[in-house]
Design a protein around this motif. Structure first.
Motif, PDB file in Angstrom:
ATOM      1  N   HIS A   1       8.453   8.865  10.898  1.00 23.44           N
ATOM      2  CA  HIS A   1       7.622   7.713  10.537  1.00 23.44           C
ATOM      3  C   HIS A   1       7.106   6.987  11.772  1.00 23.44           C
ATOM      4  O   HIS A   1       5.940   6.574  11.821  1.00 23.44           O
ATOM      5  N   ASP A   2       7.963   6.854  12.766  1.00 20.41           N
ATOM      6  CA  ASP A   2       7.578   6.116  13.972  1.00 20.41           C
ATOM      7  C   ASP A   2       6.719   6.922  14.932  1.00 20.41           C
ATOM      8  O   ASP A   2       6.022   6.332  15.781  1.00 20.41           O
TER       9      ASP A   2
ATOM     10  N   ASN B   1       1.448  12.101   6.189  1.00 20.39           N
ATOM     11  CA  ASN B   1       0.938  11.390   5.018  1.00 20.39           C
ATOM     12  C   ASN B   1       2.068  11.039   4.050  1.00 20.39           C
ATOM     13  O   ASN B   1       2.214   9.898   3.642  1.00 20.39           O
ATOM     14  N   GLU B   2       2.874  12.046   3.692  1.00 17.58           N
ATOM     15  CA  GLU B   2       4.022  11.809   2.823  1.00 17.58           C
ATOM     16  C   GLU B   2       5.182  12.696   3.247  1.00 17.58           C
ATOM     17  O   GLU B   2       4.983  13.786   3.791  1.00 17.58           O
ATOM     18  N   MET B   3       6.407  12.235   2.974  1.00 12.80           N
ATOM     19  CA  MET B   3       7.612  13.044   3.149  1.00 12.80           C
ATOM     20  C   MET B   3       8.465  12.911   1.904  1.00 12.80           C
ATOM     21  O   MET B   3       8.550  11.819   1.309  1.00 12.80           O
ATOM     22  N   GLU B   4       9.106  14.014   1.522  1.00 12.13           N
ATOM     23  CA  GLU B   4      10.068  14.033   0.431  1.00 12.13           C
ATOM     24  C   GLU B   4      11.307  14.790   0.909  1.00 12.13           C
ATOM     25  O   GLU B   4      11.187  15.946   1.322  1.00 12.13           O
TER      26      GLU B   4
ATOM     27  N   ARG C   1       1.617   7.471   4.763  1.00 12.02           N
ATOM     28  CA  ARG C   1       2.936   7.229   5.353  1.00 12.02           C
ATOM     29  C   ARG C   1       3.904   6.667   4.307  1.00 12.02           C
ATOM     30  O   ARG C   1       4.326   5.518   4.363  1.00 12.02           O
ATOM     31  N   ARG C   2       4.251   7.532   3.370  1.00 14.16           N
ATOM     32  CA  ARG C   2       5.193   7.193   2.289  1.00 14.16           C
ATOM     33  C   ARG C   2       6.373   8.159   2.348  1.00 14.16           C
ATOM     34  O   ARG C   2       6.183   9.368   2.513  1.00 14.16           O
ATOM     35  N   ILE C   3       7.602   7.645   2.188  1.00 14.24           N
ATOM     36  CA  ILE C   3       8.808   8.460   2.251  1.00 14.24           C
ATOM     37  C   ILE C   3       9.597   8.309   0.960  1.00 14.24           C
ATOM     38  O   ILE C   3       9.877   7.185   0.521  1.00 14.24           O
ATOM     39  N   GLN C   4       9.968   9.448   0.377  1.00  8.13           N
ATOM     40  CA  GLN C   4      10.780   9.468  -0.835  1.00  8.13           C
ATOM     41  C   GLN C   4      11.950  10.423  -0.633  1.00  8.13           C
ATOM     42  O   GLN C   4      11.848  11.398   0.116  1.00  8.13           O
ATOM     43  N   SER C   5      13.061  10.157  -1.301  1.00  6.89           N
ATOM     44  CA  SER C   5      14.236  11.025  -1.175  1.00  6.89           C
ATOM     45  C   SER C   5      14.821  11.358  -2.541  1.00  6.89           C
ATOM     46  O   SER C   5      14.822  10.528  -3.462  1.00  6.89           O
ATOM     47  N   PHE C   6      15.345  12.594  -2.637  1.00  4.01           N
ATOM     48  CA  PHE C   6      16.093  13.032  -3.807  1.00  4.01           C
ATOM     49  C   PHE C   6      17.564  13.251  -3.438  1.00  4.01           C
ATOM     50  O   PHE C   6      18.299  13.926  -4.161  1.00  4.01           O
TER      51      PHE C   6
ATOM     52  N   LYS D   1       6.901   2.641   1.875  1.00  8.16           N
ATOM     53  CA  LYS D   1       5.511   2.935   1.530  1.00  8.16           C
ATOM     54  C   LYS D   1       4.693   1.714   1.914  1.00  8.16           C
ATOM     55  O   LYS D   1       5.266   0.633   2.165  1.00  8.16           O
ATOM     56  N   PRO D   2       3.371   1.852   1.983  1.00  6.26           N
ATOM     57  CA  PRO D   2       2.555   0.688   2.325  1.00  6.26           C
ATOM     58  C   PRO D   2       2.837  -0.489   1.384  1.00  6.26           C
ATOM     59  O   PRO D   2       2.954  -0.319   0.170  1.00  6.26           O
ATOM     60  N   GLY D   3       2.989  -1.640   1.974  1.00 10.50           N
ATOM     61  CA  GLY D   3       3.286  -2.839   1.200  1.00 10.50           C
ATOM     62  C   GLY D   3       4.741  -3.250   1.231  1.00 10.50           C
ATOM     63  O   GLY D   3       5.064  -4.412   0.960  1.00 10.50           O
ATOM     64  N   MET D   4       5.649  -2.326   1.572  1.00  4.05           N
ATOM     65  CA  MET D   4       7.063  -2.684   1.689  1.00  4.05           C
ATOM     66  C   MET D   4       7.319  -3.325   3.049  1.00  4.05           C
ATOM     67  O   MET D   4       6.673  -2.985   4.044  1.00  4.05           O
ATOM     68  N   GLU D   5       8.269  -4.234   3.100  1.00  2.00           N
ATOM     69  CA  GLU D   5       8.543  -4.978   4.328  1.00  2.00           C
ATOM     70  C   GLU D   5       8.998  -4.069   5.463  1.00  2.00           C
ATOM     71  O   GLU D   5       8.760  -4.373   6.632  1.00  2.00           O
ATOM     72  N   ASN D   6       9.649  -2.951   5.144  1.00  2.00           N
ATOM     73  CA  ASN D   6      10.186  -2.087   6.200  1.00  2.00           C
ATOM     74  C   ASN D   6       9.198  -1.040   6.693  1.00  2.00           C
ATOM     75  O   ASN D   6       9.551  -0.202   7.513  1.00  2.00           O
ATOM     76  N   TRP D   7       7.967  -1.080   6.214  1.00  4.76           N
ATOM     77  CA  TRP D   7       6.996  -0.027   6.525  1.00  4.76           C
ATOM     78  C   TRP D   7       6.499  -0.115   7.970  1.00  4.76           C
ATOM     79  O   TRP D   7       6.360   0.900   8.645  1.00  4.76           O
ATOM     80  N   ALA D   8       6.238  -1.310   8.457  1.00  5.64           N
ATOM     81  CA  ALA D   8       5.663  -1.505   9.791  1.00  5.64           C
ATOM     82  C   ALA D   8       6.751  -1.711  10.839  1.00  5.64           C
ATOM     83  O   ALA D   8       7.925  -1.932  10.526  1.00  5.64           O
TER      84      ALA D   8
END
Length: 206
Positions: free
Chosen positions: A142-143, A148-151, A170-175, A185-192
């Protein structure tokens, strides 16, 4: 470039070099295609090569340079293979959601080129096996890379890494339990901002 119709033509397509460490053939294997006797060949080789080259040059090569060997678990899927996988519950999303993702030779609904590969970063495995903290790798990417996306998935901490044309989402999801769901994801406080503290321990052990 036309879709190969012969073994020789497919050999030549597989020899197309996408980047320093990768050829197109590295991305064409599919367990679904192998088991069910389906060809996994791009319908539009030129678009697949262009998308794959961007994936390699922007994401995979920088990872290789920093951490060493990468294994490809799953990458290109033809539209036919992906559709078969989706309709038979073989862990494939609908074709429309995979255009410019695993289906490299189709543009997405916005006309953007893209490509996805599911990969394993070998240098991360000892740390992951010991701690289970997949987020260290996620935050490093991410840094540092224009993904674009990670899963992320539990086995071997394999993850889908996606490049897409234009501004990356730049969105990250986990299973991976117990921390399934969206990491950022964009809009979350931890994104930037920097997340260096999340992967400093891992890097110190390399």
């Amino acid at each position: 470039m036309r879709k190969p119709q012969t073994m020789r033509g497919l050999e030549d397509l597989g020899r197309v070099r996408l980047s320093e460490n990768f050829f197109l053939r590295d991305f064409l294997h599919s367990e679904i295609a192998s088991l069910y006797g389906m060809p996994n060949i791009p319908d539009d080789p030129d678009l697949a090569v262009a998308a794959g080259r961007a994936l390699c040059e922007n994401l995979l090569e920088p990872l290789w340079t920093r951490f060493g060997r990468i294994s490809i678990r799953s990458a290109f899927r033809s539209a036919a293979v992906n559709d078969f996988g989706n309709k038979n519950d073989l862990n494939c999303g609908r074709n429309e959601t995979n255009f410019a993702g695993h289906i490299w030779d189709r543009r997405d609904s916005e006309g953007r080129m893209g490509a996805t590969a599911s990969i394993v970063v070998h240098a991360f495995l000892p740390y992951y096996d010991r701690t289970g903290y997949w987020e260290a790798l996620a935050w490093w990417v991410h840094d540092n890379l224009p993904y674009n996306e990670m899963e992320f998935f539990p086995k071997l901490c394999a993850f889908n890494l996606q490049w897409r044309e234009g501004a990356p989402r730049r969105r990250i999801q986990s299973f991976i339990p117990p921390r399934r769901g969206v990491l950022t994801k964009p809009g979350m406080e931890n994104w930037a901002g920097s997340h260096e503290t999340e992967y400093a321990e891992w890097l110190s052990q390399l």
